[in-house]
Design a protein around this motif. Structure first.
Motif, PDB file in Angstrom:
ATOM      1  N   THR A  15     -63.025 -63.087 -53.493  1.00 31.58           N
ATOM      2  CA  THR A  15     -63.140 -61.840 -54.251  1.00 31.58           C
ATOM      3  C   THR A  15     -63.431 -62.046 -55.732  1.00 31.58           C
ATOM      4  N   ARG A  16     -63.347 -63.261 -56.237  1.00 30.83           N
ATOM      5  CA  ARG A  16     -63.657 -63.504 -57.656  1.00 30.83           C
ATOM      6  C   ARG A  16     -65.099 -63.161 -57.998  1.00 30.83           C
ATOM      7  N   ALA A  17     -65.991 -63.292 -57.032  1.00 31.91           N
ATOM      8  CA  ALA A  17     -67.399 -62.972 -57.281  1.00 31.91           C
ATOM      9  C   ALA A  17     -67.595 -61.477 -57.485  1.00 31.91           C
ATOM     10  N   PHE A  18     -66.700 -60.656 -56.960  1.00 29.88           N
ATOM     11  CA  PHE A  18     -66.853 -59.221 -57.064  1.00 29.88           C
ATOM     12  C   PHE A  18     -66.286 -58.642 -58.355  1.00 29.88           C
ATOM     13  N   THR A  19     -65.496 -59.399 -59.075  1.00 29.26           N
ATOM     14  CA  THR A  19     -64.851 -58.882 -60.272  1.00 29.26           C
ATOM     15  C   THR A  19     -65.868 -58.462 -61.329  1.00 29.26           C
ATOM     16  N   SER A  20     -66.841 -59.306 -61.599  1.00 31.01           N
ATOM     17  CA  SER A  20     -67.845 -58.954 -62.606  1.00 31.01           C
ATOM     18  C   SER A  20     -68.677 -57.757 -62.157  1.00 31.01           C
ATOM     19  N   TRP A  21     -68.945 -57.662 -60.869  1.00 32.41           N
ATOM     20  CA  TRP A  21     -69.695 -56.522 -60.337  1.00 32.41           C
ATOM     21  C   TRP A  21     -68.907 -55.225 -60.519  1.00 32.41           C
ATOM     22  N   LEU A  22     -67.610 -55.264 -60.255  1.00 33.89           N
ATOM     23  CA  LEU A  22     -66.784 -54.075 -60.419  1.00 33.89           C
ATOM     24  C   LEU A  22     -66.661 -53.678 -61.886  1.00 33.89           C
ATOM     25  N   VAL A  23     -66.589 -54.644 -62.778  1.00 36.77           N
ATOM     26  CA  VAL A  23     -66.552 -54.343 -64.212  1.00 36.77           C
ATOM     27  C   VAL A  23     -67.857 -53.697 -64.641  1.00 36.77           C
ATOM     28  N   ALA A  24     -68.977 -54.211 -64.167  1.00 39.22           N
ATOM     29  CA  ALA A  24     -70.280 -53.629 -64.505  1.00 39.22           C
ATOM     30  C   ALA A  24     -70.390 -52.195 -63.989  1.00 39.22           C
ATOM     31  N   LEU A  25     -69.883 -51.951 -62.788  1.00 40.78           N
ATOM     32  CA  LEU A  25     -69.904 -50.590 -62.263  1.00 40.78           C
ATOM     33  C   LEU A  25     -69.070 -49.656 -63.133  1.00 40.78           C
ATOM     34  N   GLY A  26     -67.917 -50.125 -63.580  1.00 36.09           N
ATOM     35  CA  GLY A  26     -67.069 -49.313 -64.443  1.00 36.09           C
ATOM     36  C   GLY A  26     -67.704 -49.036 -65.787  1.00 36.09           C
ATOM     37  N   VAL A  27     -68.422 -50.006 -66.316  1.00 31.83           N
ATOM     38  CA  VAL A  27     -69.064 -49.840 -67.618  1.00 31.83           C
ATOM     39  C   VAL A  27     -70.222 -48.855 -67.523  1.00 31.83           C
ATOM     40  N   VAL A  28     -70.922 -48.834 -66.404  1.00 26.18           N
ATOM     41  CA  VAL A  28     -72.081 -47.954 -66.259  1.00 26.18           C
ATOM     42  C   VAL A  28     -71.681 -46.573 -65.770  1.00 26.18           C
ATOM     43  N   PHE A  29     -70.875 -46.500 -64.716  1.00 25.13           N
ATOM     44  CA  PHE A  29     -70.635 -45.215 -64.078  1.00 25.13           C
ATOM     45  C   PHE A  29     -69.623 -44.335 -64.793  1.00 25.13           C
ATOM     46  N   ALA A  30     -68.674 -44.890 -65.509  1.00 23.31           N
ATOM     47  CA  ALA A  30     -67.720 -44.050 -66.237  1.00 23.31           C
ATOM     48  C   ALA A  30     -68.426 -43.208 -67.308  1.00 23.31           C
ATOM     49  N   PRO A  31     -69.274 -43.786 -68.157  1.00 26.32           N
ATOM     50  CA  PRO A  31     -70.000 -42.939 -69.109  1.00 26.32           C
ATOM     51  C   PRO A  31     -70.984 -41.993 -68.426  1.00 26.32           C
ATOM     52  N   LEU A  32     -71.588 -42.430 -67.339  1.00 25.67           N
ATOM     53  CA  LEU A  32     -72.547 -41.585 -66.627  1.00 25.67           C
ATOM     54  C   LEU A  32     -71.872 -40.337 -66.080  1.00 25.67           C
ATOM     55  N   ILE A  33     -70.706 -40.486 -65.483  1.00 26.02           N
ATOM     56  CA  ILE A  33     -69.975 -39.336 -64.961  1.00 26.02           C
ATOM     57  C   ILE A  33     -69.563 -38.414 -66.109  1.00 26.02           C
ATOM     58  N   GLY A  34     -69.153 -38.985 -67.232  1.00 28.69           N
ATOM     59  CA  GLY A  34     -68.806 -38.176 -68.394  1.00 28.69           C
ATOM     60  C   GLY A  34     -69.985 -37.356 -68.889  1.00 28.69           C
ATOM     61  N   ILE A  35     -71.143 -37.963 -68.934  1.00 31.87           N
ATOM     62  CA  ILE A  35     -72.349 -37.261 -69.382  1.00 31.87           C
ATOM     63  C   ILE A  35     -72.708 -36.142 -68.413  1.00 31.87           C
ATOM     64  N   LEU A  36     -72.623 -36.410 -67.120  1.00 33.27           N
ATOM     65  CA  LEU A  36     -72.937 -35.379 -66.133  1.00 33.27           C
ATOM     66  C   LEU A  36     -71.965 -34.204 -66.199  1.00 33.27           C
ATOM     67  N   LEU A  37     -70.680 -34.494 -66.405  1.00 35.57           N
ATOM     68  CA  LEU A  37     -69.689 -33.419 -66.501  1.00 35.57           C
ATOM     69  C   LEU A  37     -69.887 -32.580 -67.759  1.00 35.57           C
ATOM     70  N   VAL A  38     -70.142 -33.218 -68.889  1.00 34.60           N
ATOM     71  CA  VAL A  38     -70.377 -32.474 -70.125  1.00 34.60           C
ATOM     72  C   VAL A  38     -71.645 -31.635 -70.004  1.00 34.60           C
ATOM     73  N   ASP A  39     -72.687 -32.186 -69.400  1.00 34.54           N
ATOM     74  CA  ASP A  39     -73.925 -31.441 -69.221  1.00 34.54           C
ATOM     75  C   ASP A  39     -73.694 -30.218 -68.342  1.00 34.54           C
ATOM     76  N   TYR A  40     -72.954 -30.382 -67.267  1.00 32.68           N
ATOM     77  CA  TYR A  40     -72.741 -29.268 -66.344  1.00 32.68           C
ATOM     78  C   TYR A  40     -71.814 -28.202 -66.933  1.00 32.68           C
TER      79      TYR A  40
END
Length: 76
Positions: A15-40
């Motif tokens: 599972t160590r290989a997935f840690t960086s992938w999960l961090v990247a998902l958090g860095v990208v999708f958290a702001p994206l969801i925030g932008i979509l919610l503010v827009d809506y």
């Protein structure tokens, strides 16, 4: 059963290989969801025009496959 599989994978340190992938998902999708919610909720006031989504130069159009104001919002 899945708990056992997860424990076995953790013991093998696969599972160590997935840690960086999960961090990247958090860095990208958290702001994206925030932008979509503010827009809506704030910008469009909970109003979505479905017909405009299918119009080439409609309210939801973008240029060259990229919506520049959305990219700027993610960068900020």
């Amino acid at each position: 059963m899945l708990g056992g599989v997860g424990t076995a994978l953790g013991c093998l340190q696969i599972t160590r290989a997935f840690t960086s992938w999960l961090v990247a998902l958090g860095v990208v999708f958290a702001p994206l969801i925030g932008i979509l919610l503010v827009d809506y909720f704030l910008v469009r006031r909970r109003s979505v025009r479905i017909q405009e989504a299918f119009v080439e130069r409609g309210a939801y159009s973008y240029s060259g496959g990229v919506h520049l104001s959305a990219v700027a919002a993610i960068v900020v």
